[in-house]
Scaffold this motif. Structure first.
Motif, mmCIF file in Angstrom:
data_model
loop_
_atom_site.group_PDB
_atom_site.id
_atom_site.type_symbol
_atom_site.label_atom_id
_atom_site.label_comp_id
_atom_site.label_asym_id
_atom_site.label_seq_id
_atom_site.Cartn_x
_atom_site.Cartn_y
_atom_site.Cartn_z
ATOM 1 N N THR A 96 -2.730 16.554 0.042
ATOM 2 C CA THR A 96 -1.478 16.664 0.872
ATOM 3 C C THR A 96 -1.614 17.518 1.770
ATOM 4 N N LYS A 97 -2.337 18.882 1.471
ATOM 5 C CA LYS A 97 -2.330 19.817 2.248
ATOM 6 C C LYS A 97 -3.199 19.608 3.664
ATOM 7 N N LYS A 98 -4.099 18.771 3.335
ATOM 8 C CA LYS A 98 -5.180 18.462 4.336
ATOM 9 C C LYS A 98 -4.487 17.327 5.252
ATOM 10 N N LEU A 99 -3.629 16.615 4.780
ATOM 11 C CA LEU A 99 -2.831 15.472 5.539
ATOM 12 C C LEU A 99 -1.902 16.439 6.522
ATOM 13 N N HIS A 100 -1.326 17.234 5.788
ATOM 14 C CA HIS A 100 -0.278 18.298 6.675
ATOM 15 C C HIS A 100 -1.024 19.152 7.738
ATOM 16 N N ASP A 101 -2.290 19.561 7.541
ATOM 17 C CA ASP A 101 -3.047 20.288 8.329
ATOM 18 C C ASP A 101 -3.424 19.257 9.798
ATOM 19 N N TRP A 102 -3.742 17.811 9.057
ATOM 20 C CA TRP A 102 -4.062 17.145 10.395
ATOM 21 C C TRP A 102 -2.851 16.697 11.310
ATOM 22 N N LYS A 122 7.050 12.697 7.052
ATOM 23 C CA LYS A 122 6.949 11.064 7.179
ATOM 24 C C LYS A 122 7.603 10.702 8.098
ATOM 25 N N LYS A 123 8.679 11.138 8.609
ATOM 26 C CA LYS A 123 9.465 10.557 9.920
ATOM 27 C C LYS A 123 9.040 10.954 11.064
ATOM 28 N N SER A 124 7.772 11.570 11.239
ATOM 29 C CA SER A 124 7.480 11.841 12.448
ATOM 30 C C SER A 124 6.942 10.650 13.474
ATOM 31 N N PRO A 125 7.483 10.613 14.496
ATOM 32 C CA PRO A 125 7.246 9.532 15.335
ATOM 33 C C PRO A 125 5.695 9.328 15.778
ATOM 34 N N ALA A 126 4.892 10.590 15.530
ATOM 35 C CA ALA A 126 3.464 10.505 16.097
ATOM 36 C C ALA A 126 2.644 9.748 15.258
ATOM 37 N N ILE A 127 3.285 9.227 13.981
ATOM 38 C CA ILE A 127 2.292 8.351 12.953
ATOM 39 C C ILE A 127 2.974 7.126 12.845
ATOM 40 N N HIS A 128 2.331 5.820 13.190
ATOM 41 C CA HIS A 128 2.731 4.685 12.928
ATOM 42 C C HIS A 128 2.943 4.215 11.426
ATOM 43 N N TRP A 129 3.804 4.726 10.816
ATOM 44 C CA TRP A 129 3.636 4.484 9.266
ATOM 45 C C TRP A 129 3.526 3.168 8.726
ATOM 46 N N GLN A 130 4.305 2.127 9.576
ATOM 47 C CA GLN A 130 4.268 0.805 9.256
ATOM 48 C C GLN A 130 2.701 0.349 8.968
ATOM 49 N N SER A 131 1.934 1.050 9.762
ATOM 50 C CA SER A 131 0.507 0.386 10.025
ATOM 51 C C SER A 131 -0.073 0.642 8.596
ATOM 52 N N ASP A 134 -0.523 18.880 11.800
ATOM 53 C CA ASP A 134 -0.036 20.101 12.658
ATOM 54 C C ASP A 134 -1.182 20.085 13.845
ATOM 55 N N SER A 135 -2.467 19.610 13.461
ATOM 56 C CA SER A 135 -3.382 19.820 14.695
ATOM 57 C C SER A 135 -3.367 18.387 15.501
ATOM 58 N N GLY A 136 -2.579 17.527 15.249
ATOM 59 C CA GLY A 136 -2.536 16.216 16.114
ATOM 60 C C GLY A 136 -3.831 15.568 16.038
ATOM 61 N N GLU A 137 -4.504 15.368 14.682
ATOM 62 C CA GLU A 137 -5.318 14.737 14.475
ATOM 63 C C GLU A 137 -5.188 12.982 14.157
#
Length: 298
Positions: A235-241, A279-288, A243-246
């Motif tokens: 989870t921290k790895k996902l969090h870091d990604w 999880k509500k971040s618009p930067a990620i298309h969670w539905q995908s 934050d860095s816009g990966e």
């Protein structure tokens, strides 16, 4: 099939004892015997019952595979399972835990233990290992020149390589010199005093001891487990990604391979553990990811 003996030994031993008492003359795994065995025991959780159900079902399948008559319980008899909610460590908890690990007292009967504890838990956490994978690292599989560790015979027999960070590699190099001075050459990188692999109970006891030394004895539910280091790593790895816009779509397969997951959905599960604001971040298309995410039960 990729399962450790520790996942079924206890249930099969209990089944042996049960048969000796209730079906001492039975020579076949009958439907009557199986259905009697899988009744819910007082104070038993649904997850524990499911482990017994799975064990006796696979035992029946094994007997049939070697030509012996046996009743195989249908998969649909499995009860609804409750998913465990991992304890995701805070930075403060991690700092306190490793402070405790670094202040282990010397043990005359086990002189290597005080040096193993600070290193083995850091390796498990920083590489996202399952606890058993950390305990069973072999010396020949540790390349201190490159920081690479080869993880063998893991869950589902999915071997893989992980790479140590520079600071953890430095700790491993220093520890390795101590290990060689105290024990000489050993098969396992974290051996017991006889040169054999450290047991599950041993590492669980040291885990609890680290928390006692740290001064933290109470936690909000759920209580932490060693395995939660792996959950926290992911989870921290996902969090870091984030934050860095990966790009999640390109990075998630790397995490899946690094952690040794047999299915992509096993890695995608960790998205559920992210804070709601992420999880509500618009930067990620969670539905995908909807088709990848396994159902999370209450």
């Amino acid at each position: 099939m990729g399962y450790s003996a520790s996942t079924y030994n206890h249930a099969l031993c209990a089944f042996d004892q049960y048969c000796c008492i209730h079906f001492p003359n039975e020579t076949i795994l009958t439907k009557e015997l199986v259905e009697d065995w899988v009744r819910l025991i007082d104070k038993e959780t649904i997850n524990s019952l499911n482990r017994r159900l799975a064990t006796i079902r696979e035992f029946g399948r094994y007997l049939q595979s070697v030509g012996l008559p046996a009743y195989v319980m249908p998969p649909k008899m499995t009860a609804s399972q409750t998913r465990y909610t991992p304890h995701i460590y805070t930075n403060q908890e991690l700092t306190a835990f490793f402070h405790g690990a670094d202040h282990f007292e010397e043990m005359v009967s086990d002189p290597l233990a005080q040096y193993i504890v600070p290193v083995i838990f850091r390796v498990i956490y920083c590489c996202g290992l399952r606890p058993a994978e950390g305990r069973m690292i072999k010396t020949e599989d540790v390349e201190l020149s490159t920081g690479k560790i080869y993880i063998r015979e893991t869950k589902r027999h999915k071997d893989r390589a992980v790479v140590l960070s520079d600071d953890v590699l430095s700790l491993c190099i220093a520890y390795n010199l101590l290990r060689e001075n105290i024990c000489g050459e050993t098969e396992y990188f974290f051996p017991d005093k006889h040169g054999q692999v450290r047991g599950e109970r041993w590492i669980a006891y040291q885990f609890r001891k680290c928390w006692r030394i740290s001064g933290i004895t109470e936690f909000a539910s759920p209580s932490p487990r060693i395995y939660d280091f792996r959950h926290t790593f992911a989870t921290k790895k996902l969090h870091d990604w984030m934050d860095s816009g990966e790009n999640f779509y390109t990075m998630l397969p790397y995490l899946s391979a690094y952690m040794g997951h047999s299915t992509f959905s096993s890695t995608a599960y960790y998205i559920h553990l992210l804070p709601d604001r992420l999880k509500k971040s618009p930067a990620i298309h969670w539905q995908s990811f909807a088709d990848l995410l396994p159902e999370v039960l209450p």
